[in-house]
Design a protein around this motif. Structure first.
Motif, PDB file in Angstrom:
ATOM      1  N   TRP A 167      40.438  33.981  51.398  1.00 49.50           N
ATOM      2  CA  TRP A 167      39.534  34.937  50.762  1.00 49.50           C
ATOM      3  C   TRP A 167      39.958  36.365  51.082  1.00 49.50           C
ATOM      4  N   ASN A 219      42.947  37.642  49.160  1.00 55.89           N
ATOM      5  CA  ASN A 219      42.714  37.890  47.734  1.00 55.89           C
ATOM      6  C   ASN A 219      41.488  38.747  47.482  1.00 55.89           C
ATOM      7  N   TYR A 267      39.354  39.205  43.921  1.00 57.08           N
ATOM      8  CA  TYR A 267      37.975  38.739  43.795  1.00 57.08           C
ATOM      9  C   TYR A 267      37.024  39.894  43.494  1.00 57.08           C
ATOM     10  N   LEU A 310      37.563  40.899  39.873  1.00 58.48           N
ATOM     11  CA  LEU A 310      37.048  39.883  38.959  1.00 58.48           C
ATOM     12  C   LEU A 310      35.525  39.960  38.858  1.00 58.48           C
ATOM     13  N   ALA A 311      34.854  40.075  39.990  1.00 59.15           N
ATOM     14  CA  ALA A 311      33.394  40.158  39.978  1.00 59.15           C
ATOM     15  C   ALA A 311      32.926  41.408  39.245  1.00 59.15           C
ATOM     16  N   SER A 355      39.215  40.724  33.381  1.00 53.15           N
ATOM     17  CA  SER A 355      38.686  39.542  34.076  1.00 53.15           C
ATOM     18  C   SER A 355      39.648  38.368  33.934  1.00 53.15           C
ATOM     19  N   GLN A 411      42.723  38.907  36.193  1.00 55.31           N
ATOM     20  CA  GLN A 411      42.530  38.564  37.599  1.00 55.31           C
ATOM     21  C   GLN A 411      42.542  37.047  37.794  1.00 55.31           C
ATOM     22  N   LEU A 418      45.158  35.045  40.214  1.00 53.26           N
ATOM     23  CA  LEU A 418      44.709  34.090  41.232  1.00 53.26           C
ATOM     24  C   LEU A 418      45.377  32.736  41.031  1.00 53.26           C
ATOM     25  N   SER A 470      35.653  48.564  43.201  1.00 56.24           N
ATOM     26  CA  SER A 470      36.850  47.716  43.113  1.00 56.24           C
ATOM     27  C   SER A 470      38.112  48.541  43.313  1.00 56.24           C
TER      28      SER A 470
END
Length: 316
Positions: A9, A12, A16, A19-20, A52, A55, A59, A134
């Motif tokens: 986590w 990355n 993350y 993306l959120a 989005s 990302q 990932l 971000s």
């Protein structure tokens, strides 16, 4: 040792966070575009949706890149991340920039008046807060990774495209939000909805410029780039201090992943060495190189007379 979920986590966190932020912003922008009829807000929604997906692809690329070597891919799957980074650049150009410019042109050709621009301003303010968060995380992580290197030099030397792609995407997103805000305000202030379309075209141009830059960097990684000069210099230093090596003909490196390097060495060994002594020497050098440079996943050392490798030496 396998990475723990927490360490995965943390590694990355930039992806993350982006993306959120983009998922939430995309929904808000599409709702605002439907209520107000803003072209620039619609293109911003497409932009966030594309980001989005980008990302998600990065990932996935990072997951695939961690697959161990096998018979089909003896050097591992590290370059798969570079492939998906190139796909991301194409998506930004084709979907992000293409849709933005098309929607802007359509709005200029057939303008529609804006309704209730306050909704757009609220969504833009929330988007700036989320994108800014971000962007701040991406900037902090990249600044820590680059060390004393300059920003542009760090991008050129970086072998992990996920780091600078998110930073560039967020920078383009923030620029696009400000352009959209100016376009919406100007359209409402002067009563000319075509200005909103022009803002959408400007956002598309920003995305196209970022996509071209990312594609160029991803292409170099996909084709194969040498290791950082510091890594190459360290290999030379270790080889040069070995008394049984008379001359190093060349040192060639290539990244097989963000943190995996293949190195090939051609060196002129002492003629007095027996075959057994040469094998032991090569094994010891390999151990020393791996201890000093853990990213060296594969090492190939070839004993070769200097006169037998003049062309290679010139290139090296």
């Amino acid at each position: 040792m396998a990475a723990s979920p927490a360490s995965g986590w943390r590694a990355n966190i930039v992806l993350y966070a982006a993306l959120a932020a983009n998922l939430g912003i995309a929904v808000a922008k599409f709702v605002a575009a439907a209520i107000t009829g803003s072209s620039s807000m619609l293109t911003e929604g497409v932009h966030s949706l594309v980001d989005s997906g980008n990302q998600g692809l990065l990932l996935y690329g990072q997951h695939r890149a961690k697959q161990p070597p096998d018979a089909e891919h003896p050097f591992g799957y590290g370059r798969e991340l570079y492939f998906w980074a190139f796909v991301v650049a194409i998506l930004i150009f084709g979907l992000g920039a293409g849709v933005s410019i098309y929607e802007g042109w359509k709005h200029v050709a057939a303008p529609e008046p804006l309704h209730n621009p306050l909704v757009n301003y609220i969504v833009l303010a929330v988007a700036v807060a989320l994108e800014g968060t971000s962007w701040g995380i991406a900037l902090k992580e990249f600044a820590a990774a680059k060390g004393e290197m300059g920003w542009w030099a760090a991008v050129r030397e970086s072998k992990d495209p996920a780091a600078f792609i998110v930073l560039f995407e967020d920078s383009a997103a923030l620029a696009g939000l400000f352009v959209a805000g100016i376009g919406i305000w100007a359209s409402h202030h002067w009563g000319d909805p075509r200005i909103d379309g022009v803002a959408s075209i400007a956002i598309g141009c920003i995305l196209a410029a970022v996509a071209i830059l990312l594609a160029r960097e991803a292409k170099g990684l996909l084709i194969g780039e040498r290791a950082n000069p510091q890594v190459v210099a360290c290999v030379w230093t270790i080889l040069d201090r070995e008394p049984r090596i008379m001359r190093v003909n060349h040192v060639r490196t290539i990244h097989t992943g963000p943190d995996r390097v293949f190195v090939a060495v051609s060196a002129d060994f002492d003629d007095a060495l027996t075959m057994g002594e040469g094998e032991a020497l090569i094994e010891r050098i390999e151990q020393e190189l791996k201890a000093a440079l853990p990213m060296l996943s594969s090492i190939y050392i070839r004993p070769e007379k200097a006169e037998d490798a003049p062309a290679i030496a010139a290139v090296g």
